[in-house]
Design a protein around this motif. Structure first.
Motif, PDB file in Angstrom:
ATOM      1  N   LEU A 123       0.820  -1.213   0.000  1.00  0.00           N
ATOM      2  CA  LEU A 123       0.000   0.000   0.000  1.00  0.00           C
ATOM      3  C   LEU A 123       0.852   1.260   0.000  1.00  0.00           C
ATOM      4  O   LEU A 123       0.525   2.244  -0.658  1.00  0.00           O
ATOM      5  N   ASN A 124       1.970   1.221   0.716  1.00  0.00           N
ATOM      6  CA  ASN A 124       2.709   2.448   0.967  1.00  0.00           C
ATOM      7  C   ASN A 124       4.114   2.497   0.381  1.00  0.00           C
ATOM      8  O   ASN A 124       4.692   3.574   0.310  1.00  0.00           O
ATOM      9  N   VAL A 125       4.682   1.360  -0.002  1.00  0.00           N
ATOM     10  CA  VAL A 125       6.025   1.386  -0.585  1.00  0.00           C
ATOM     11  C   VAL A 125       5.983   1.023  -2.063  1.00  0.00           C
ATOM     12  O   VAL A 125       6.306   1.838  -2.927  1.00  0.00           O
ATOM     13  N   ILE A 126       5.568  -0.194  -2.381  1.00  0.00           N
ATOM     14  CA  ILE A 126       5.671  -0.660  -3.765  1.00  0.00           C
ATOM     15  C   ILE A 126       4.792   0.166  -4.697  1.00  0.00           C
ATOM     16  O   ILE A 126       5.208   0.515  -5.801  1.00  0.00           O
ATOM     17  N   LYS A 127       3.594   0.516  -4.268  1.00  0.00           N
ATOM     18  CA  LYS A 127       2.748   1.326  -5.143  1.00  0.00           C
ATOM     19  C   LYS A 127       3.344   2.710  -5.365  1.00  0.00           C
ATOM     20  O   LYS A 127       3.253   3.266  -6.455  1.00  0.00           O
ATOM     21  N   ALA A 128       3.965   3.270  -4.335  1.00  0.00           N
ATOM     22  CA  ALA A 128       4.592   4.583  -4.500  1.00  0.00           C
ATOM     23  C   ALA A 128       5.756   4.503  -5.480  1.00  0.00           C
ATOM     24  O   ALA A 128       5.870   5.322  -6.398  1.00  0.00           O
ATOM     25  N   VAL A 129       6.637   3.519  -5.290  1.00  0.00           N
ATOM     26  CA  VAL A 129       7.796   3.380  -6.172  1.00  0.00           C
ATOM     27  C   VAL A 129       7.353   3.033  -7.585  1.00  0.00           C
ATOM     28  O   VAL A 129       7.873   3.572  -8.576  1.00  0.00           O
ATOM     29  N   ASP A 130       6.384   2.138  -7.709  1.00  0.00           N
ATOM     30  CA  ASP A 130       5.887   1.741  -9.027  1.00  0.00           C
ATOM     31  C   ASP A 130       5.310   2.947  -9.772  1.00  0.00           C
ATOM     32  O   ASP A 130       5.560   3.140 -10.971  1.00  0.00           O
ATOM     33  N   ARG A 131       4.571   3.773  -9.076  1.00  0.00           N
ATOM     34  CA  ARG A 131       3.981   4.954  -9.701  1.00  0.00           C
ATOM     35  C   ARG A 131       5.066   5.921 -10.174  1.00  0.00           C
ATOM     36  O   ARG A 131       5.016   6.447 -11.289  1.00  0.00           O
ATOM     37  N   LEU A 132       6.075   6.123  -9.346  1.00  0.00           N
ATOM     38  CA  LEU A 132       7.166   7.009  -9.732  1.00  0.00           C
ATOM     39  C   LEU A 132       7.906   6.486 -10.956  1.00  0.00           C
ATOM     40  O   LEU A 132       8.215   7.234 -11.892  1.00  0.00           O
ATOM     41  N   GLN A 133       8.170   5.181 -10.958  1.00  0.00           N
ATOM     42  CA  GLN A 133       8.927   4.615 -12.070  1.00  0.00           C
ATOM     43  C   GLN A 133       8.118   4.609 -13.366  1.00  0.00           C
ATOM     44  O   GLN A 133       8.653   4.891 -14.443  1.00  0.00           O
ATOM     45  N   LYS A 134       6.830   4.304 -13.280  1.00  0.00           N
ATOM     46  CA  LYS A 134       6.007   4.269 -14.484  1.00  0.00           C
ATOM     47  C   LYS A 134       5.796   5.656 -15.083  1.00  0.00           C
ATOM     48  O   LYS A 134       5.475   5.776 -16.262  1.00  0.00           O
ATOM     49  N   ASN A 135       5.995   6.674 -14.271  1.00  0.00           N
ATOM     50  CA  ASN A 135       5.838   8.039 -14.782  1.00  0.00           C
ATOM     51  C   ASN A 135       7.181   8.707 -15.050  1.00  0.00           C
ATOM     52  O   ASN A 135       7.273   9.931 -15.073  1.00  0.00           O
TER      53      ASN A 135
END
Length: 556
Positions: free
Chosen positions: A119-131
């Motif tokens: 909820l708080n780590v992988i989704k944040a990093v994934d969102r940053l990397q995909k953008n």
């Protein structure tokens, strides 16, 4: 503590987005499902607020800061499991006398570690990397990879198999990976991060908001900042390499020597480089360990830690913990440091909260609301290097003895202990003390170990390793997740076992707990994938089953 989102694997795949603040497990998670606060390419290019929000969120959730003055999430993420099983802490709160504290593992607690990661780590990093973070600010993207590996390594070392390599790649349910594949992915991601960070120079692109974004290495020039991130990436590789030394010694040596090779950027060497997460100064957050000790009195020092530090005459003891409270019932132990046995008999909060607590009091407390949680230290790295030297790995940078002693010296410096180092290093008589419970003799125990401090070059490798790990354990306090993992890997330090074992024989009292069961929420909503994960685990889904790297054999 009820999850109100759908099962986590579907949650990951659907790309449900997190908001700008963290939330504890007592809050309404439906808010996350409704929030579409995502990054756009424009947000990154324009240094929009969401870059700061997502990057900070990922850092803070490794050791979960819960907003709004409610650290309940951290309490069940770590403090009521790994912090206790490591021998660092124990709660004076009996929680109904059947809980994780005496191996009656509590379903409502044991999914929090899993939930927070996604909820708080992988989704944040994934969102940053995909953008486009890796392209826009490559060094910051590399730091995000290090954060992800650090956070996910802690979680796989709690459960074993977790969803990892396919996260963010599919709209389908994400399968669990076996732990060997997860570790291989960690090493590959660290390869990427190291190569990027090695290439950073003064001309490399970097957001002008970096001081607001980087909670690990604030208040320094970017060249120094990203050299530190590089050292952290190498140090994390060394930690993970050592973790697998019993199950795959050749891979461990290969990865460990890669970390030790100075041409790859070096390792954490001094306390200014320690991996700690700064507490934001907006007043919303506080150090969660401080909070539950100071404001809830829900955590106290573990008897194992007080026994070692009292018996070894460790001058760091007053930095770590407070002596027992003044109380007529405790008059004969005033000024002493006494913790609580894990799974103790007859624990009640009214009495046992008066025993030694985290040092939050006095004119110079070691822990305050703004104390940055410490996740990896230079002292730990010296002990890792000492073990590398003991195992004959190249480029350890010294002998096992010199690195062992440097680890102790660095820890003393970290805690501001300015005297007694030479006496401590040369003490070949003191050993861990026996434990005497001032309230209930049923909890008493003999000394857990006859090991002394002074290095003995004539000792066996097993005894040398026990010295290294015992001193590493003392040095990395209060980071219970790493301490528990190293205890499971090595068997050291020797910890007091539970007094009362309510596991219904699923967990051996002497061997002690090896993992947490998979999330009950996953059982409820994703049962087929959980069954596959259990097959990958190779044993029943309970606290007695060993992880892939947790091999039941000697260390040499």
């Amino acid at each position: 503590m009820k999850y109100t989102f759908n099962n986590i694997s579907k949650f990951i795949a659907a790309g449900l987005l997190i908001g700008g603040t963290l939330s504890s497990c007592t809050k309404n998670f439906d808010d996350y499902n409704k929030n579409n606060l995502g990054l756009t390419d424009g947000d990154l290019a324009a240094d929009g607020k969401d870059l700061e929000i997502f990057f900070k969120t990922a850092q803070m959730a490794i050791y979960n800061f819960s907003g709004g003055g409610d650290p309940n999430s951290f309490q069940v993420q770590q403090n009521l499991n790994a912090d206790v099983y490591s021998g660092y802490f124990m709660s004076p709160n009996p929680f109904g006398n059947r809980s994780n504290l005496n191996y009656a593992l509590t379903n409502g607690w044991n999914g929090e570690t899993f939930k927070v990661l996604y909820l708080n780590v992988i989704k944040a990093v994934d969102r940053l990397q995909k953008n486009g973070l890796d392209k826009t600010y490559p060094a910051l993207g590399a730091a995000a990879k290090v954060i992800k590996v650090e956070a996910a390594s802690r979680v796989t070392d709690v459960y074993g198999p977790i969803p990892y390599t396919k996260v963010g790649t599919s709209d389908e349910i994400i399968p669990y990976d076996k732990q060997s594949d997860i570790y291989a992915a960690f090493f590959a991601e660290l390869d990427q991060a190291v190569e990027t960070l090695k290439a950073f120079d003064a001309q490399s692109p970097m957001t002008d908001k970096i001081e607001a974004i980087d909670l690990v290495y604030p208040n320094m020039d970017n060249q120094t900042r990203f050299k530190n991130w590089l050292k952290l990436a190498n140090s994390l590789r060394l930690r993970l390499a050592m973790r697998i030394v019993k199950i795959d010694p050749q891979l461990a040596k290969t990865q460990g020597e890669k970390a030790l090779n100075a041409t790859n950027g070096g390792l954490l060497e001094n306390n200014t480089e320690n991996f700690k997460v700064t507490v934001p100064t907006d007043g919303t957050f506080s150090n969660p360990l401080w909070f539950i000790s100071k404001n809830w009195a829900d955590t106290r020092i573990n008897a194992t830690l007080s026994a070692y530090m009292e018996g070894l005459k460790d001058p760091r003891i007053s930095k770590y913990m407070s002596p027992v409270e003044k109380d007529p019932a405790l008059a004969n132990v005033q000024g002493k440091y006494i913790g609580i046995r894990i799974g103790g008999d007859g624990i009640d909060k009214t009495r046992y909260q008066k025993l030694s607590a985290l040092n939050t009091e006095g004119n110079t407390p070691s822990f305050t609301a703004s104390t940055a949680p410490m996740l990896m230290t230079a002292a730990e790295v010296y002990f890792l290097r000492a073990e590398a030297a003991l195992r004959g790995w190249a480029n350890a940078g010294g002998t096992a003895q010199s690195l062992y002693e440097k680890g102790i010296e660095t820890s003393f410096g970290q805690w501001g202990v300015t005297s007694g180092l030479s006496t401590y290093l040369n003490d070949n008589t003191s050993k861990a003390a026996a434990y005497v419970d001032p309230y209930n003799a049923k909890n008493n125990a003999d000394s857990p170990s006859a090991l002394t401090i002074k290095w003995n070059d004539a000792a066996t490798n097993e005894e040398k390793l026990e010295r290294i790990i015992t001193q590493k354990w003392l040095a990395i306090f209060p980071e219970g997740q790493e301490a528990w993992s190293e205890f499971r890997r090595t068997g050291y330090p020797r910890l007091f076992p539970v007094v009362v074992n309510n596991s219904a024989d699923l967990i051996d009292t002497k061997i002690q707990i090896r993992r947490l069961p998979f999330s009950q929420n996953e059982y409820n909503t994703n049962a087929a994938e959980v069954q596959k994960a259990i097959a990958l685990l190779g044993g029943p889904d309970n606290g007695g089953t060993r992880l892939w790297w947790d091999v039941a054999k000697g260390n040499f």
